[in-house]
Design an enzyme around this catalytic site. Structure first.
Site, mmCIF file in Angstrom:
data_model
loop_
_atom_site.group_PDB
_atom_site.id
_atom_site.type_symbol
_atom_site.label_atom_id
_atom_site.label_comp_id
_atom_site.label_asym_id
_atom_site.label_seq_id
_atom_site.Cartn_x
_atom_site.Cartn_y
_atom_site.Cartn_z
ATOM 1 N N ASN A 78 0.807 -1.210 0.000
ATOM 2 C CA ASN A 78 0.000 0.000 0.000
ATOM 3 C C ASN A 78 0.851 1.276 0.000
ATOM 4 O O ASN A 78 2.017 1.250 -0.362
ATOM 5 C CB ASN A 78 -1.052 0.005 1.101
ATOM 6 N N ARG A 79 0.245 2.402 0.388
ATOM 7 C CA ARG A 79 0.835 3.711 0.071
ATOM 8 C C ARG A 79 1.694 4.304 1.174
ATOM 9 O O ARG A 79 1.404 4.137 2.355
ATOM 10 C CB ARG A 79 -0.285 4.709 -0.257
ATOM 11 N N HIS A 104 2.891 -0.034 -3.207
ATOM 12 C CA HIS A 104 3.233 -1.446 -3.416
ATOM 13 C C HIS A 104 4.694 -1.663 -3.843
ATOM 14 O O HIS A 104 4.970 -2.456 -4.753
ATOM 15 C CB HIS A 104 2.286 -2.060 -4.460
ATOM 16 N N HIS A 177 -1.497 -9.948 -3.150
ATOM 17 C CA HIS A 177 -2.561 -9.143 -3.749
ATOM 18 C C HIS A 177 -3.498 -9.979 -4.632
ATOM 19 O O HIS A 177 -3.822 -9.587 -5.748
ATOM 20 C CB HIS A 177 -1.931 -8.005 -4.561
ATOM 21 N N SER A 178 -3.941 -11.142 -4.118
ATOM 22 C CA SER A 178 -4.872 -11.965 -4.898
ATOM 23 C C SER A 178 -6.231 -11.284 -5.001
ATOM 24 O O SER A 178 -6.695 -10.645 -4.064
ATOM 25 C CB SER A 178 -5.029 -13.340 -4.257
ATOM 26 N N TYR A 179 -6.828 -11.429 -6.177
ATOM 27 C CA TYR A 179 -8.177 -10.903 -6.450
ATOM 28 C C TYR A 179 -9.113 -12.110 -6.497
ATOM 29 O O TYR A 179 -8.986 -12.948 -7.395
ATOM 30 C CB TYR A 179 -8.225 -10.226 -7.815
ATOM 31 N N ASP A 250 -11.554 0.770 -0.580
ATOM 32 C CA ASP A 250 -10.112 0.656 -0.813
ATOM 33 C C ASP A 250 -9.471 1.133 0.482
ATOM 34 O O ASP A 250 -8.758 2.124 0.508
ATOM 35 C CB ASP A 250 -9.710 1.523 -2.017
ATOM 36 N N GLN A 286 -6.352 -4.716 4.036
ATOM 37 C CA GLN A 286 -6.821 -3.752 3.036
ATOM 38 C C GLN A 286 -7.869 -4.459 2.201
ATOM 39 O O GLN A 286 -7.589 -5.490 1.570
ATOM 40 C CB GLN A 286 -5.654 -3.296 2.147
ATOM 41 N N GLU A 314 -5.973 -7.915 1.526
ATOM 42 C CA GLU A 314 -4.527 -7.835 1.661
ATOM 43 C C GLU A 314 -4.167 -7.636 3.133
ATOM 44 O O GLU A 314 -4.349 -6.556 3.673
ATOM 45 C CB GLU A 314 -3.990 -6.663 0.834
HETATM 46 C C1 GLA Z 1 -4.373 -1.704 -3.625
HETATM 47 C C2 GLA Z 1 -4.589 -0.255 -3.469
HETATM 48 C C3 GLA Z 1 -5.523 0.202 -4.513
HETATM 49 C C4 GLA Z 1 -5.005 -0.167 -5.881
HETATM 50 C C5 GLA Z 1 -4.849 -1.624 -5.973
HETATM 51 C C6 GLA Z 1 -4.276 -2.026 -7.315
HETATM 52 O O1 GLA Z 1 -5.417 -2.450 -3.152
HETATM 53 O O2 GLA Z 1 -5.054 0.121 -2.204
HETATM 54 O O3 GLA Z 1 -5.693 1.574 -4.412
HETATM 55 O O4 GLA Z 1 -3.782 0.414 -6.086
HETATM 56 O O5 GLA Z 1 -4.003 -2.050 -4.945
HETATM 57 O O6 GLA Z 1 -4.881 -1.404 -8.388
#
Ligand code: GLA
Length: 347
Positions: A78-79, A104, A177-179, A250, A286, A314
């Site tokens: 994350n950021r 990331h 970061h699995s979707y 998010d 997250q 996450e």
């Molecule tokens: C994370 C971030 C989102 C985005 C995704 C990837 O979950 O929090 O803002 O960047 O990754 O697109």
């Protein structure tokens, strides 16, 4: 059972290998040495029929372009606001790759590098051990960081155990970061999936998606998932500033069981009957509801993944923690071992 195959080549020509892991229970997955990417994960529905429940890609080029599908994230998940932090009185300016922010791990994070892989049969199921040395100065982080991630395919899911050591003080926050789409990676949207999170608080964000520093109560907000609720009821709430800022959810949730390995979140898909439980010792998770997906990424079998095609859970330390005095520390020093485990269990 473990099998491997040639998946493709990195832009510099190095081979990318795909490892196929199969458990006696019937669970199956495929993981790449590129980014530790989980490209496939098969789980049974209520009638016992298996579907691939993670978004992914069929070739290296798409994997490198996709928004972190299934990948290991590091050095910092994350950021980090402005990509800046200071440690022991020294200021660091990391690469920025999300407006002014560091996201990331920067431009070439752990999701885009080749790991050293070693597959073996473990007591609980097939395992894949991945190792990577992130050199001093990588994305402008201090210290050589040696990372080891062990994936174990257990009877009902996937365990991910992370370890890291450093030779100079640094910061670390690893995740995967699995979707997930529990009806199948190509099933469309997860709006009908029901979510439960054992979190009384979450970390609200600024317009740039950087935490404000507040640990806000979820009570009375669309972030209250202490009782299972459909995702679709919450992610389009234009009356909530936080939902509007995220373009959906998010956000990082502050787990009530922080620090103890426990079930912290659960997803239920009413159509297939599949459930996903997230067991972790982490402090936060997250939740990201595929808000930026727009059909432009072509995934497995030519599937164009639309907005809300999946949910990410996450497990992590809190975003921007290096700049937030009230958030638990993410500093790793020489002699210490960073160590955390998460399991995605299916039912
Ligand atoms: C994370 C971030 C989102 C985005 C995704 C990837 O979950 O929090 O803002 O960047 O990754 O697109």
């Amino acid at each position: 059972m473990i099998d491997s195959r040639h998946f493709g080549c990195m832009p510099d020509g190095r081979d990318v290998t795909a490892y196929e892991l199969e458990h006696d229970s019937g669970m199956r997955c495929e993981i790449l040495d590129l980014g530790g990417i989980v490209t496939k994960l098969f789980a049974p529905d209520r009638r016992g029929s298996y579907a691939d429940v993670v978004l992914g890609c069929d070739d290296v080029e798409s994997c490198l372009q996709a928004p972190y599908f299934g990948a290991l994230i590091g050095r910092f998940g994350n950021r980090i606001g402005g990509g800046r932090f200071s440690l022991d009185g020294v200021s660091y300016q990391l690469e920025t790759n999300d407006g002014d922010n560091h996201l990331h791990g920067g431009v070439t994070g752990f999701d885009k590098v080749l790991w050293k892989a070693e597959a073996s049969e473990g007591e609980e199921g097939p395992t894949l051990k991945l190792r990577y040395r992130s050199p001093d100065g990588d994305a402008h982080y201090p210290g050589n960081l040696d990372v080891e991630v062990v994936y174990t395919l257990i009877a009902n899911g996937l365990r991910i155990a992370y370890e890291a050591v450093t030779d100079a003080p640094t910061i670390v926050n690893l995740t995967n970061h699995s979707y997930f789409n529990l009806d199948g990676h190509d099933a469309g949207s997860v709006l009908d999936h029901e979510l439960r999170i054992d979190a009384d608080r979450f970390t609200p964000v600024s317009a740039a998606l950087i935490p404000t520093g507040e640990l806000a109560l979820v009570e009375g907000t669309p972030f209250d998932f202490r009782v299972q609720a459909p995702i679709g009821e919450r992610v389009d709430r234009t009356d909530d500033e936080q939902i509007v800022r995220g373009g959906g959810i998010d956000h990082n949730f502050v787990l009530n069981a922080a620090g103890t390995f426990a079930r912290s979140a659960k997803v239920y898909a009413p159509v297939s009957g599949r459930t996903l439980e997230v067991w972790t010792d982490q402090l936060g998770v997250q939740i990201y509801t595929g808000n930026f997906l727009d059909g432009s990424v072509v995934g497995k079998g030519g599937t164009a993944y639309p907005k809300r095609a999946a949910i990410c859970l996450e497990t992590q330390h809190f975003p921007d923690a290096p700049n937030q005095p009230a958030f638990p520390s993410v500093v790793l020093r020489p002699g210490e071992t960073y160590c955390t485990t998460t399991e995605y269990r299916f039912g």
